[in-house]
Structure formats: C-alpha cells, structure tokens
Design an enzyme around this catalytic site. Structure first.
Site, mmCIF file in Angstrom:
data_model
loop_
_atom_site.group_PDB
_atom_site.id
_atom_site.type_symbol
_atom_site.label_atom_id
_atom_site.label_comp_id
_atom_site.label_asym_id
_atom_site.label_seq_id
_atom_site.Cartn_x
_atom_site.Cartn_y
_atom_site.Cartn_z
ATOM 1 C CG ASP A 159 -50.127 15.788 16.566
ATOM 2 O OD1 ASP A 159 -50.806 15.856 15.567
ATOM 3 O OD2 ASP A 159 -49.894 14.976 17.058
ATOM 4 C CE1 TYR A 192 -52.434 18.931 -0.451
ATOM 5 C CE2 TYR A 192 -52.091 19.967 -2.693
ATOM 6 C CZ TYR A 192 -52.544 20.109 -1.628
ATOM 7 O OH TYR A 192 -52.734 21.136 -1.085
#
Ligand code: NAD
Ligand code: SER
Length: 314
Positions: free
Chosen positions: A54, A144
């Site tokens: 992760d 984004y």
C-alpha cells in the site's frame, strides 16, 4: 553499467501490467518488482517478483525499498477522473500522499530515478481547446486534475530542491486490450471495442462530437521508456511533458469500427462524465517533448482500431 532494481507501484492496473512487462524485458525479470494493493494480475504471474504493498503505508514502502535494494520507482497507483469525482477526498489523499511518500523516500535513499504520470486532466475549461501547448493557462476543474497539477509541482520542487530525478508525462486517454481501465472519462474508447465484439452495439456516456486526446498503449509504454532513458541534460520540463498521438470523437471511432463490422451501432446517453470531458482539450501540442527527447507516436486511429479488434477477437 549501474545495476538497476525497479519497483512498480500499481502494477496490476491498466498501465502497470504492460509497463512492468516492458521494464522486465529491459532490466531482467528479477530486477523489476511488481507491487499493488490488489492481487497480482494474471498476465504478470510467473514473470517476476510481486509484493503486496500500500503506497499510503510509508513505513512499509520504505522497508521494501531498502530490503529489495530498489534504485528506481514507477508510481502508477492513483484514482482517475471519473472515480475521483465520486470520492474527491479519497482521490486527493491517495494521489497526493502516495506521491509525497515516494518522493520523500527517493530523496532519503538517493534513488536514481522516479516516474510518476500526470494527465491531460491538468488542463481546464480556460485552456486552449486545440493543440493545447506545454505552457498555458492551467485551471483544472476536477479533483483528479487538481491533484495532477499539484503533483507536477511537487515533482518539480523535489528536482529543484533535492535533485530527485523525477520525470513525468501528461498522458492522454490510453487505449489498451491487455488489462482493464481503472475509472477514467476516456474509458469509453476501450469499452466500445468490448461491446462491439460482444453485442454489436454500444451506448456511449459521452456525446458523439466529444473530441479528446488519446493514445494507444504501445505508444504510451514507448513514450514512458524513452523519457526515462533520455539524458537528464536534455530535459527542459520537470513538471510533466505534453505528449500527443490521436484526437477523435465517439462518432469517429465508431465509424472506424464500422469499417470492420458494418452492423455495429452506437447510441449516446451522456452522464456526469460529459462535464469532465468538456473541461479538457480536444488535442495537444507536444512539440517540447518532440524537441527534447525525440517523442513521435506510431499509431493512428485506423491502425489502432485494427490492432484492438484483432487482439480482442483472440
Ligand atoms: P489503474 O486504476 O488501472 O491502476 C492503478 C493501480 O493502482 C490499480 O491496480 C490499483 O489497485 C493500484 N492502487 C490503488 N491504490 C493503491 C495503493 N494505495 N497502493 C498500491 N497500489 C494501489 O490506473 P492506470 O490507468 O493504470 O493509471 C496509472 C497512472 O497513469 C495513474 O497515475 C493515472 O492517473 C495515470 N494516467 C492514466 C491514464 C489512462 O488513460 N489510463 C491517462 C492519464 C494518466
Ligand atoms: N484517462 C484518464 C481519465 O480519463 C485521463 O487522465 O481519467
């Protein structure tokens, strides 16, 4: 020659699978460690090392970098435009903190190089629609795009302040058949091929005349590798490079598919992704990338369409 050991983060994603396989050809299978939050992609299995990782867990990432003697990181883990609009906080958090974790570790461990992709989503409604230049008005309207624009300046900052050799490309929408796309506005240009072959029809979530910058995956992989192999002294952009290949609308790509499948039919039902698409340029000027490191695309719409259909037919 310096021995390189590469870590790809987000290796099970649309770009990650193909980039990992291409890097393994260059550096050797065992010198490219694939990693992702999700399970190893089928196409990667048996081709080299894989670790579950992760990018938000900086400590574990740091341990892996040291344990595996990593010298280069390709960071592909991100939330894309359409998914980002559904969960803006998550998109900002992953897209920013993931990058900062990698840049910090690159600085501390003196990594040779880092690759992190930006996107045409940095551009917004006030940027030029046609042949959008490298340097222009940049006022992104999606979370984004905001995260990519901020990320570009973090890359530039780490290069200028700490000498981290981080390189970046503003990818257009990427079209590929090997691994599925991850929640972008340009995903229609992949879905259309799958639906054409399955059903002979496709309901598009963008309007017929929505032109967007696009690129076939083999060109995107080659661009990435060419940028990463370019001599540092040639690079004049340390935010992210514009690269261009194609610009087409849903109507145009469906017409191209109809040349192979005359009974294919497209219909249109625009949704929230239309607003995202409307905020982006229709085409990109990549003259700086061409001048600095010799970028040149190979695939046009007709060659890409033929190749997609041939490969998806199996
Ligand atoms: P994708 O969604 O297909 O792949 C991203 C991968 O990252 C996934 O496999 C996901 O499981 C993994 N991931 C997510 N969170 C993670 C975490 N916390 N730790 C580790 N891995 C995690 O995306 P993609 O299309 O391959 O895009 C890769 C990069 O390229 C992204 O930065 C994206 O913004 C950029 N980009 C893609 C396109 C495109 O058209 N695909 C265009 C422009 C820019
Ligand atoms: N293909 C990407 C998206 O649509 C562009 O960055 O989100």
């Amino acid at each position: 020659m310096v021995k390189e050991k590469v870590l790809v983060i987000g290796a099970s994603g649309q770009i990650g699978v193909e980039l990992t396989l291409a890097l393994r050809k260059i550096y050797g299978n065992n010198n490219v460690v694939a990693s992702d939050l999700r399970e190893e992609n089928e196409l990667l299995k048996g081709s080299g090392p894989y670790v579950s990782l992760d990018v938000m867990n900086k400590e574990m990432l740091h341990v892996q970098v040291i344990r595996q003697n990593i010298t280069q990181i390709y960071l592909l883990a991100a939330i894309l435009s359409a998914t980002g609009e559904k969960n803006p906080n998550l998109a900002w958090h992953l897209n920013m903190q993931g990058l900062l974790n990698v840049l910090d570790i690159a600085r501390e461990e003196k990594l040779h190089k880092v690759y992190w992709p930006s996107s045409i989503a940095v551009f917004g409604p006030t940027s030029p629609k046609q042949d959008c230049p490298q340097r222009t008005v940049i006022e992104p309207s999606t979370v984004y795009g905001i995260s990519k624009y901020a990320g570009e300046f973090w890359c530039n900052y780490f290069f200028e302040r700490y000498g981290v050799d981080v390189r970046s490309i503003r990818y257009p929408g990427l079209i590929s058949y090997k691994s599925a796309p991850g929640g972008g506005t340009t995903d229609y240009a992949i879905e259309i091929f799958h639906e054409a072959l399955e059903d002979r029809r496709y309901k598009c979530f963008l309007k017929e005349d929505t032109y967007l910058p696009m690129m076939y995956m083999p060109d995107a992989i080659r661009a990435t590798i060419e940028l990463m192999e370019a001599p540092a002294a040639k690079l004049t952009v340390r935010t992210a490079y514009n690269v261009a290949a194609l610009s087409f609308s849903p109507k145009e790509i469906s017409g191209e598919i109809q040349k192979h499948m005359p009974d294919f039919a497209i219909s249109y039902e625009p949704d929230y992704r239309q607003n995202i698409a409307n905020s982006w340029p229709a085409s990109i000027d990549d003259s700086v990338a061409r001048a600095d490191w010799g970028w040149k695309p190979e695939y046009d719409l007709s060659r890409m369409t033929a190749d997609m259909l041939e490969n998806l037919k199996g």
